[in-house]
Write a protein that holds these residues in place. Structure first.
Motif, PDB file in Angstrom:
ATOM      1  N   VAL A  13       0.865  -1.185   0.000  1.00 42.20           N
ATOM      2  CA  VAL A  13       0.000   0.000   0.000  1.00 42.20           C
ATOM      3  C   VAL A  13       0.899   1.233   0.000  1.00 42.20           C
ATOM      4  CG1 VAL A  13      -1.871   1.224   1.158  1.00 42.20           C
ATOM      5  CG2 VAL A  13      -1.788  -1.275   1.256  1.00 42.20           C
ATOM      6  N   LEU A  14       0.967   1.896  -1.149  1.00 46.14           N
ATOM      7  CA  LEU A  14       1.797   3.094  -1.301  1.00 46.14           C
ATOM      8  C   LEU A  14       0.918   4.319  -1.088  1.00 46.14           C
ATOM      9  CD1 LEU A  14       3.772   2.100  -4.545  1.00 46.14           C
ATOM     10  CD2 LEU A  14       3.949   1.173  -2.224  1.00 46.14           C
ATOM     11  N   GLY A  15       1.307   5.161  -0.156  1.00 43.88           N
ATOM     12  CA  GLY A  15       0.423   6.254   0.246  1.00 43.88           C
ATOM     13  C   GLY A  15      -0.491   5.740   1.352  1.00 43.88           C
ATOM     14  N   ALA A  16       0.093   4.920   2.248  1.00 43.25           N
ATOM     15  CA  ALA A  16      -0.693   4.202   3.264  1.00 43.25           C
ATOM     16  C   ALA A  16      -1.360   5.132   4.267  1.00 43.25           C
ATOM     17  CB  ALA A  16       0.201   3.195   3.998  1.00 43.25           C
ATOM     18  N   THR A  17      -0.780   6.316   4.503  1.00 40.09           N
ATOM     19  CA  THR A  17      -1.339   7.210   5.523  1.00 40.09           C
ATOM     20  C   THR A  17      -2.409   8.142   4.964  1.00 40.09           C
ATOM     21  OG1 THR A  17       0.496   8.761   5.143  1.00 40.09           O
ATOM     22  CG2 THR A  17       0.762   7.177   6.940  1.00 40.09           C
ATOM     23  N   THR A  38       1.766  -6.392   3.089  1.00 39.88           N
ATOM     24  CA  THR A  38       3.158  -6.773   3.343  1.00 39.88           C
ATOM     25  C   THR A  38       4.112  -5.587   3.277  1.00 39.88           C
ATOM     26  OG1 THR A  38       3.343  -7.352   1.002  1.00 39.88           O
ATOM     27  CG2 THR A  38       2.902  -9.151   2.542  1.00 39.88           C
ATOM     28  N   VAL A  39       3.716  -4.534   2.549  1.00 40.65           N
ATOM     29  CA  VAL A  39       4.556  -3.333   2.431  1.00 40.65           C
ATOM     30  C   VAL A  39       3.672  -2.107   2.653  1.00 40.65           C
ATOM     31  CG1 VAL A  39       6.048  -1.950   0.918  1.00 40.65           C
ATOM     32  CG2 VAL A  39       6.035  -4.457   0.701  1.00 40.65           C
ATOM     33  N   GLN A  57       1.195  -4.988  10.951  1.00 41.92           N
ATOM     34  CA  GLN A  57       2.419  -5.795  11.003  1.00 41.92           C
ATOM     35  C   GLN A  57       2.931  -6.229   9.626  1.00 41.92           C
ATOM     36  OE1 GLN A  57       2.190  -8.812  14.052  1.00 41.92           O
ATOM     37  NE2 GLN A  57       1.475  -7.337  15.560  1.00 41.92           N
ATOM     38  N   PRO A  58       3.258  -5.265   8.776  1.00 37.40           N
ATOM     39  CA  PRO A  58       3.800  -5.596   7.449  1.00 37.40           C
ATOM     40  C   PRO A  58       5.230  -6.105   7.564  1.00 37.40           C
ATOM     41  CG  PRO A  58       3.982  -3.242   7.818  1.00 37.40           C
ATOM     42  CD  PRO A  58       3.238  -3.803   9.009  1.00 37.40           C
ATOM     43  N   GLU A  59       5.717  -6.703   6.490  1.00 40.39           N
ATOM     44  CA  GLU A  59       7.119  -7.147   6.471  1.00 40.39           C
ATOM     45  C   GLU A  59       8.064  -5.975   6.247  1.00 40.39           C
ATOM     46  OE1 GLU A  59       7.167 -10.135   3.421  1.00 40.39           O
ATOM     47  OE2 GLU A  59       5.555 -11.257   4.387  1.00 40.39           O
ATOM     48  N   HIS A  60       7.574  -4.950   5.536  1.00 42.21           N
ATOM     49  CA  HIS A  60       8.416  -3.798   5.191  1.00 42.21           C
ATOM     50  C   HIS A  60       7.644  -2.501   5.381  1.00 42.21           C
ATOM     51  CE1 HIS A  60      11.281  -6.537   3.193  1.00 42.21           C
ATOM     52  NE2 HIS A  60      10.209  -7.174   2.768  1.00 42.21           N
ATOM     53  N   ALA A 100       8.369  -9.138  -2.383  1.00 45.81           N
ATOM     54  CA  ALA A 100       7.694  -8.663  -1.168  1.00 45.81           C
ATOM     55  C   ALA A 100       6.197  -8.471  -1.392  1.00 45.81           C
ATOM     56  CB  ALA A 100       8.326  -7.356  -0.691  1.00 45.81           C
ATOM     57  N   CYS A 101       5.778  -8.305  -2.656  1.00 43.83           N
ATOM     58  CA  CYS A 101       4.358  -8.102  -2.945  1.00 43.83           C
ATOM     59  C   CYS A 101       4.022  -8.632  -4.334  1.00 43.83           C
ATOM     60  CB  CYS A 101       4.000  -6.614  -2.859  1.00 43.83           C
ATOM     61  SG  CYS A 101       4.912  -5.604  -4.061  1.00 43.83           S
TER      62      CYS A 101
END
Length: 400
Positions: A13-17, A38-39, A57-60, A100-101
């Motif tokens: 998820v890019l731009g997660a916030t 995961t990211v 709790q993502p991996e990255h 990773a994704c």
């Protein structure tokens, strides 16, 4: 990229916030057996990113602003999380292209989202595209990279997602007569040009139907958002200018329509909530529970449609012009608009100065072919320089 049907889809998820990131994470959390974040990537809000990491709790975790790396790393360690910390655009691009994704929610606002979108396309990922600027700035490159690598683009703008769903009933491209994008009309629908001169930032970001960030809210108020979506639709669905149309629909329940050569018109309807489109992208071709209620037409009442007013809202006309000009013209349009909207949000220029500055940039920059990233970034930079230099001419008088 093919995934193991029994394993959860691994989602970056890019731009997660941001608001779209929050909606995506809400849908993902509803399906722990099928989806896993995961990211998670954010711009510079380290604390907000850490809060999401504790929850999902993502991996990255990636912070774009490299100055935030230490705080991110320390925060993850203090929270006892195994999440790995990363910083900078290159780290994000590498993660997006890695194992990773397998799925990428591309929701970084503005031209800043292009690099990671391209990286995901080149790596053959499923891309839930919320970053419209990627296609406006570099549509040919992104679509070309996706086709070459077998990447799947599912648009999550409500309008393009509606078209994506409606087009699933066609056999060939020739079955489509035209595609009609709906526009809410924004907060100033029905007002004339003169009355828009004194519009404030607070008024412009108060969208009547959708909850969005400040930049996209202003774009909706100027109708530039719909102009960018036209250019995006041209690339996403390989449709020429003549087959694209816009109609204003203030209720925002009909998200777009596709008219076929047999006279059928299919529309996709739903409540104005991004989780519907995100669930389509995450689950397609299956349907997922999104947390969004069904549409009760009895309580919604009437549906209205009207033509857009391009005199009061010239940004839509300017986008048509850029689409027809082709090449790097849409990149110029997008860059000039980003600079102008930023100046408006800072209170430096008035609302009507946004289209004026965009029009000046389109006239001042000579267009080139859009076949290399260098040409596009050069046009983008030139348009930003020109617009920045001309902002003072439109500056609002400051009280003494």
């Amino acid at each position: 990229m093919h995934t193991n049907a029994s394993a959860p889809r691994r989602v970056a998820v890019l731009g997660a916030t941001g608001s779209i990131g929050a909606s995506a994470l809400d849908v993902i959390a509803r399906h722990p057996q099928r989806l896993r974040a995961t990211v998670l990537a954010a711009g510079r809000q380290v604390d907000a990113l850490l809060a999401l990491c504790r929850l999902h709790q993502p991996e990255h975790a990636v912070i774009a602003d490299e100055e935030g790396f230490q705080a991110l790393q320390d925060g993850l360690r203090d929270a006892g999380l195994a999440t790995q910390a990363h910083a900078g655009a290159q780290a994000l691009d590498a993660l997006v292209a890695s194992e990773a994704c397998d799925t990428v929610v591309a929701a970084i606002v503005g031209a800043a989202g292009l690099s990671s979108t391209l990286a995901a396309a080149r790596a053959g990922k499923r891309i839930l595209l919320a970053n419209k600027e990627s296609l406006v700035l570099a549509g040919e490159l992104v679509i070309g990279a996706a086709e070459a690598a077998g990447a799947e683009i599912v648009p999550v703008d409500s309008e393009h997602n509606a078209i994506f769903q409606c087009l699933r009933s066609r056999q060939t491209q020739g079955d489509v007569r035209r595609v009609i994008l709906t526009a809410s009309g924004g907060p100033f629908r029905g007002r004339d040009r003169a009355s828009l001169a004194a519009v404030t930032v607070a008024q412009a970001v108060a969208h009547p139907k959708w909850s969005m960030g400040p930049k996209i809210s202003v774009d909706s108020a100027t109708l530039m958002n719909k102009g960018l979506e036209l250019i995006e639709a041209h690339h996403l669905f390989a449709l020429p200018r003549q087959q694209l149309d816009v109609v204003v629909h203030p209720q925002s329940l009909v998200h777009s329509l596709v008219e076929f050569i047999d006279g059928s018109t299919l529309a996709q309807l739903g409540l104005p909530d991004m989780r519907t489109a995100l669930a389509v992208g995450l689950g397609w071709p299956q349907r997922l529970e999104s947390g969004v209620a069904g549409l009760d037409l009895m309580t919604q009442g009437r549906l209205d449609f009207e033509a857009p007013d391009t005199e009061a809202f010239p940004c839509l006309r300017l986008a048509w012009d850029a689409l027809e000009a082709g090449g790097t013209a849409p990149a110029v349009l997008n860059a000039a608009n980003e600079v102008a909207v930023s100046a408006f949000l800072q209170g430096r220029i008035g609302f009507l100065s946004i289209p004026a500055l965009v029009e000046e940039a389109l006239a001042a920059v000579s267009y080139a072919a859009a076949d290399t990233l260098e040409a596009l970034l050069s046009a983008d930079a030139q348009a930003r320089r020109i617009t920045q230099a001309r902002i003072d001419r439109y500056a609002l008088a400051r009280p003494a």
